[in-house]
Each structure stands twice: as structure tokens, then as C-alpha cells.
Design a protein around this motif. Sequence first.
Motif, PDB file in Angstrom:
ATOM      1  N   ILE A   2     -59.704  49.970  42.291  1.00  0.00           N
ATOM      2  CA  ILE A   2     -61.134  50.147  42.584  1.00  0.00           C
ATOM      3  C   ILE A   2     -61.889  48.846  42.346  1.00  0.00           C
ATOM      4  O   ILE A   2     -62.744  48.449  43.151  1.00  0.00           O
ATOM      5  CB  ILE A   2     -61.735  51.286  41.726  1.00  0.00           C
ATOM      6  CG1 ILE A   2     -61.390  52.638  42.342  1.00  0.00           C
ATOM      7  CG2 ILE A   2     -63.244  51.157  41.633  1.00  0.00           C
ATOM      8  CD1 ILE A   2     -62.125  53.796  41.743  1.00  0.00           C
ATOM      9  N   ILE A   3     -61.590  48.170  41.237  1.00  0.00           N
ATOM     10  CA  ILE A   3     -62.295  46.926  40.931  1.00  0.00           C
ATOM     11  C   ILE A   3     -62.099  45.908  42.051  1.00  0.00           C
ATOM     12  O   ILE A   3     -63.049  45.268  42.504  1.00  0.00           O
ATOM     13  CB  ILE A   3     -61.817  46.348  39.582  1.00  0.00           C
ATOM     14  CG1 ILE A   3     -62.302  47.231  38.431  1.00  0.00           C
ATOM     15  CG2 ILE A   3     -62.310  44.908  39.397  1.00  0.00           C
ATOM     16  CD1 ILE A   3     -61.790  46.814  37.077  1.00  0.00           C
ATOM     17  N   ARG A   4     -60.856  45.784  42.490  1.00  0.00           N
ATOM     18  CA  ARG A   4     -60.557  44.779  43.514  1.00  0.00           C
ATOM     19  C   ARG A   4     -61.232  45.098  44.843  1.00  0.00           C
ATOM     20  O   ARG A   4     -61.871  44.234  45.446  1.00  0.00           O
ATOM     21  CB  ARG A   4     -59.043  44.683  43.700  1.00  0.00           C
ATOM     22  CG  ARG A   4     -58.639  43.667  44.756  1.00  0.00           C
ATOM     23  CD  ARG A   4     -57.131  43.571  44.888  1.00  0.00           C
ATOM     24  NE  ARG A   4     -56.741  42.677  45.960  1.00  0.00           N
ATOM     25  CZ  ARG A   4     -55.506  42.453  46.332  1.00  0.00           C
ATOM     26  NH1 ARG A   4     -54.509  43.059  45.718  1.00  0.00           N
ATOM     27  NH2 ARG A   4     -55.222  41.626  47.321  1.00  0.00           N
ATOM     28  N   TYR A   5     -61.081  46.331  45.327  1.00  0.00           N
ATOM     29  CA  TYR A   5     -61.528  46.657  46.686  1.00  0.00           C
ATOM     30  C   TYR A   5     -62.973  47.169  46.746  1.00  0.00           C
ATOM     31  O   TYR A   5     -63.686  46.877  47.706  1.00  0.00           O
ATOM     32  CB  TYR A   5     -60.575  47.669  47.321  1.00  0.00           C
ATOM     33  CG  TYR A   5     -59.227  47.083  47.606  1.00  0.00           C
ATOM     34  CD1 TYR A   5     -59.023  46.265  48.725  1.00  0.00           C
ATOM     35  CD2 TYR A   5     -58.147  47.293  46.751  1.00  0.00           C
ATOM     36  CE1 TYR A   5     -57.788  45.695  48.983  1.00  0.00           C
ATOM     37  CE2 TYR A   5     -56.905  46.730  47.006  1.00  0.00           C
ATOM     38  CZ  TYR A   5     -56.730  45.934  48.121  1.00  0.00           C
ATOM     39  OH  TYR A   5     -55.514  45.364  48.375  1.00  0.00           O
ATOM     40  N   LEU A 226     -62.261  37.488  36.295  1.00  0.00           N
ATOM     41  CA  LEU A 226     -61.177  36.623  36.766  1.00  0.00           C
ATOM     42  C   LEU A 226     -60.868  36.849  38.245  1.00  0.00           C
ATOM     43  O   LEU A 226     -60.564  35.900  38.969  1.00  0.00           O
ATOM     44  CB  LEU A 226     -59.920  36.858  35.929  1.00  0.00           C
ATOM     45  CG  LEU A 226     -59.978  36.390  34.464  1.00  0.00           C
ATOM     46  CD1 LEU A 226     -58.704  36.786  33.727  1.00  0.00           C
ATOM     47  CD2 LEU A 226     -60.185  34.880  34.383  1.00  0.00           C
ATOM     48  N   SER A 227     -60.944  38.106  38.681  1.00  0.00           N
ATOM     49  CA  SER A 227     -60.697  38.414  40.098  1.00  0.00           C
ATOM     50  C   SER A 227     -61.690  37.688  40.991  1.00  0.00           C
ATOM     51  O   SER A 227     -61.324  37.161  42.051  1.00  0.00           O
ATOM     52  CB  SER A 227     -60.785  39.922  40.334  1.00  0.00           C
ATOM     53  OG  SER A 227     -59.747  40.590  39.683  1.00  0.00           O
ATOM     54  N   SER A 305     -55.354  40.042  38.053  1.00  0.00           N
ATOM     55  CA  SER A 305     -56.303  39.290  38.880  1.00  0.00           C
ATOM     56  C   SER A 305     -55.586  38.342  39.837  1.00  0.00           C
ATOM     57  O   SER A 305     -56.144  37.929  40.851  1.00  0.00           O
ATOM     58  CB  SER A 305     -57.277  38.500  37.990  1.00  0.00           C
ATOM     59  OG  SER A 305     -56.602  37.476  37.284  1.00  0.00           O
ATOM     60  N   LEU A 306     -54.331  38.006  39.498  1.00  0.00           N
ATOM     61  CA  LEU A 306     -53.506  37.155  40.364  1.00  0.00           C
ATOM     62  C   LEU A 306     -52.599  37.989  41.258  1.00  0.00           C
ATOM     63  O   LEU A 306     -51.666  37.465  41.882  1.00  0.00           O
ATOM     64  CB  LEU A 306     -52.654  36.218  39.502  1.00  0.00           C
ATOM     65  CG  LEU A 306     -53.424  35.142  38.724  1.00  0.00           C
ATOM     66  CD1 LEU A 306     -52.541  34.513  37.656  1.00  0.00           C
ATOM     67  CD2 LEU A 306     -53.961  34.081  39.678  1.00  0.00           C
ATOM     68  N   TYR A 307     -52.848  39.308  41.290  1.00  0.00           N
ATOM     69  CA  TYR A 307     -52.082  40.266  42.108  1.00  0.00           C
ATOM     70  C   TYR A 307     -50.628  40.363  41.645  1.00  0.00           C
ATOM     71  O   TYR A 307     -49.751  40.756  42.414  1.00  0.00           O
ATOM     72  CB  TYR A 307     -52.137  39.901  43.601  1.00  0.00           C
ATOM     73  CG  TYR A 307     -53.510  39.504  44.081  1.00  0.00           C
ATOM     74  CD1 TYR A 307     -54.607  40.305  43.806  1.00  0.00           C
ATOM     75  CD2 TYR A 307     -53.719  38.324  44.787  1.00  0.00           C
ATOM     76  CE1 TYR A 307     -55.881  39.947  44.228  1.00  0.00           C
ATOM     77  CE2 TYR A 307     -54.995  37.946  45.211  1.00  0.00           C
ATOM     78  CZ  TYR A 307     -56.070  38.778  44.925  1.00  0.00           C
ATOM     79  OH  TYR A 307     -57.328  38.422  45.330  1.00  0.00           O
ATOM     80  N   ASP A 308     -50.383  39.997  40.378  1.00  0.00           N
ATOM     81  CA  ASP A 308     -49.033  40.088  39.817  1.00  0.00           C
ATOM     82  C   ASP A 308     -48.909  41.393  39.029  1.00  0.00           C
ATOM     83  O   ASP A 308     -49.163  41.436  37.820  1.00  0.00           O
ATOM     84  CB  ASP A 308     -48.752  38.883  38.912  1.00  0.00           C
ATOM     85  CG  ASP A 308     -47.334  38.911  38.334  1.00  0.00           C
ATOM     86  OD1 ASP A 308     -46.597  39.862  38.606  1.00  0.00           O
ATOM     87  OD2 ASP A 308     -46.985  37.954  37.602  1.00  0.00           O
ATOM     88  N   LYS A 357     -45.479  34.138  31.562  1.00  0.00           N
ATOM     89  CA  LYS A 357     -45.769  34.292  32.994  1.00  0.00           C
ATOM     90  C   LYS A 357     -47.189  33.830  33.324  1.00  0.00           C
ATOM     91  O   LYS A 357     -47.425  33.226  34.374  1.00  0.00           O
ATOM     92  CB  LYS A 357     -45.571  35.749  33.411  1.00  0.00           C
ATOM     93  CG  LYS A 357     -44.123  36.216  33.387  1.00  0.00           C
ATOM     94  CD  LYS A 357     -43.264  35.508  34.427  1.00  0.00           C
ATOM     95  CE  LYS A 357     -43.574  35.990  35.830  1.00  0.00           C
ATOM     96  NZ  LYS A 357     -42.644  35.400  36.821  1.00  0.00           N
ATOM     97  N   VAL A 358     -48.138  34.099  32.423  1.00  0.00           N
ATOM     98  CA  VAL A 358     -49.514  33.632  32.627  1.00  0.00           C
ATOM     99  C   VAL A 358     -49.541  32.106  32.664  1.00  0.00           C
ATOM    100  O   VAL A 358     -50.169  31.502  33.545  1.00  0.00           O
ATOM    101  CB  VAL A 358     -50.447  34.152  31.503  1.00  0.00           C
ATOM    102  CG1 VAL A 358     -51.801  33.438  31.550  1.00  0.00           C
ATOM    103  CG2 VAL A 358     -50.657  35.651  31.638  1.00  0.00           C
ATOM    104  N   LEU A 359     -48.871  31.471  31.708  1.00  0.00           N
ATOM    105  CA  LEU A 359     -48.827  30.008  31.658  1.00  0.00           C
ATOM    106  C   LEU A 359     -48.144  29.436  32.899  1.00  0.00           C
ATOM    107  O   LEU A 359     -48.549  28.384  33.424  1.00  0.00           O
ATOM    108  CB  LEU A 359     -48.092  29.555  30.397  1.00  0.00           C
ATOM    109  CG  LEU A 359     -48.764  29.930  29.063  1.00  0.00           C
ATOM    110  CD1 LEU A 359     -47.897  29.516  27.896  1.00  0.00           C
ATOM    111  CD2 LEU A 359     -50.150  29.311  28.963  1.00  0.00           C
TER     112      LEU A 359
END
Length: 365
Positions: A2-5, A226-227, A305-308, A357-359
Motif C-alpha cells: 500500500i505504501i509503495r503504490y 526511503l521509498s 524500499s529497494l524492492y529487495d 545486504k544493506v551495506l
Amino acid sequence: TIIRYLSKYLSKKDTDKSLSIAKLCYLIDFSTGIVAFIILTATSSITAAFFLKNPEFNNLIILFASTLVISTVNTSSESVLYVFNKFQKASVLSCIYSVMEIGLISIALVFDNSIKNVFIAIIIAKVLHSSLLNIIAYRTFKKNIGKSFFYGKINSLKNELKEISFFAINTSLTSFLKMFATNIDVLLLGYIRNPHEVGIYKIATTIIGALYIPVVSLIKVLYPTLSKLVSDKKYKRFKTLNLYSLGGSLVYGLLVVFFLWFIIDKIIILLYGSDYLYAQYLFKLMSIGAVFGLALSISRPILLSLYDTTTNNVSLLGMGIIWISLGPLLINSYGYSGAATVYSIAIVLGALYSVIKVLHHNRKI
């Protein structure tokens, strides 16, 4: 999802798609709750007999499973509040839920030291929180859009449905794995040991959970912020914000845990009485995991936020596997101390994987 779209469609002033995406997300969450209810109901007799060691808990498990139909839509309801900048309301509701859960579990343990009462306390807190959250989210959405999302037409999203469905299914899988990873400890401890040890362990985890209350607002605000930075390609600010958030959570966790080490015995006596004082040693065993748990909580919205979505799912699945493999061995030998040790091991490893993974993402963008 919901947040993204929803944020995307609101920025384009597309009311039809805003209504549709909200309806779709609620339907997906509700369907997930139905599936979870069916699975838990079908296995309730096995869980009651082998894990809780009491067939009479069969109906209680079914009752608990029924709450998932309501609570699985909590994610969408919280997201609605964030999209419309109702962060304070969301934080207050989270605090109310934590206080309710601690209070009801305390009352349950005072009246009767049994896992049945702890279960009932958790169910009541969950139902009250879910009901209040969903009502407030529904009214917030209707007030800002002008219509209920029930009027949404999902076919208006047909050109983007494949992309949306993939993202939504992955985030729903994350919610399911999180539920599994965060409840398996109590199930294993109840199965291998006894209800008294579950009560002691639950006191320690409840106090640990209270550590997260002050950073709930940051965790909730982080994903939409962040998104937006990613969509605007402001990668330098994105990296600065996520690194400060991770570092700040670790510093906060270390300071609070260090302080609580010296007063945890007094807190337990005040809230639960001296009979449960041994929970202070569990808290100390779990405190390392608690600090890393804050970093893990911060890393999840960063990755999302990086779609990961894969990293979050792998991290949660790994934590579940650690519980299944190490849990029976250590709990059988050391009881609730063994459970506390597995708790820290699972969270530390899960946090390290997610932060690495974030780094890695930070270096790539």
C-alpha cells in the motif's frame, strides 16, 4: 505494498487506482489470514497434544487462529496511516498494544500460573489492538479519499497487476515467515518443558519487546521516506539516512540494555513479583539479541524500499531453521535458558545477514 503504490497513485491524483490498490491489498491480507486460520485449525489437535501437552487447548488454538483473520490486515491498516502521515496515531496504537499485552499477561500470571491464561491474555490484546487499528485506518482512508476502498475496482489495475501481485505476495510471505519465526520459541518451550517455564520466558521477551517502543516511530516512518528518496533517485541522502538509522539503533540499544542490566530485577519484582525474578537472567542472555534485533528491524524497511523482499524472507527463514535445529537440543538441556540462547543466536545471525545486504546495496547505488 500500500505504501509503495497508494503513494504513487495519490501523487498522480488517481482516485480510482487509489481505491483499487487499497482494496486489493486488504483482500490479499485477509486471504492470507484465512489460509493461516485453516492451517492452524487443521493442525490444532496435533499442536495441543504434542506442543502444549494438553488436548484441552485444541479450542484455544482455534480461537487464536481466528484472530489471524483480523490481525493479518493490520499491515495494510498501518500502511494507510503512514501514507496519510498519521505516524503519531500509529505509534500511540503500538504503545497501547504493548502496554495492554504486558498488563494482561501480568494479570493472567497473578490469577493462575498457566499457559492457558497467557494464551487468553495474548488473544484479548491482539483482538483489541487489531479492531482499534483497523477502525481508525478505515476512517482515515475514507476521510482523505472521500470514499471507502470497498468501491475500488481491481480491474483498473490490470496493466500493473502482475508487478503488484508479485510484490504483494512476497511481502505477505514475509509476514507469514515473521509470524512463524516469532512464535516457534514459545511452542518449542511449551512442548519440551512446561507452562511455568513458558511464563518466565514470556516475561523476559515482553520486557525485551518494550525496548522497541521508542524506535517504533522511526521504523514506521523509514520505509515511506526511503521509498520516496529511491524513486526520486536521491541516493546520497538515502545512504546517509539508512546508515544513521542503523548506527543510531545500535547505540540506543546498547545504552538502554546497559542501563536495564542494573535495574531489571527491580522492574520484574514491581511488575510480576519476586517469584518470577529468574526472568532477569533470561533478559541478560537475550539482551545481545535485543540490540541486534533493533538493527534487524531497521534493515527491513531499508531493503523493502529497494524492492529487495528476498533478503527479508531469507533472514526470517534462516531464523526459523535455527530454532528448529538448535531449539530442541538447547531447550531440552537448559530449559528457558536454552531458549534465550537460541533467541540471541537466531536474531544476531539474521541481523548480520540483513545489515550486510544493506551495506552491499549501498555500495551498488
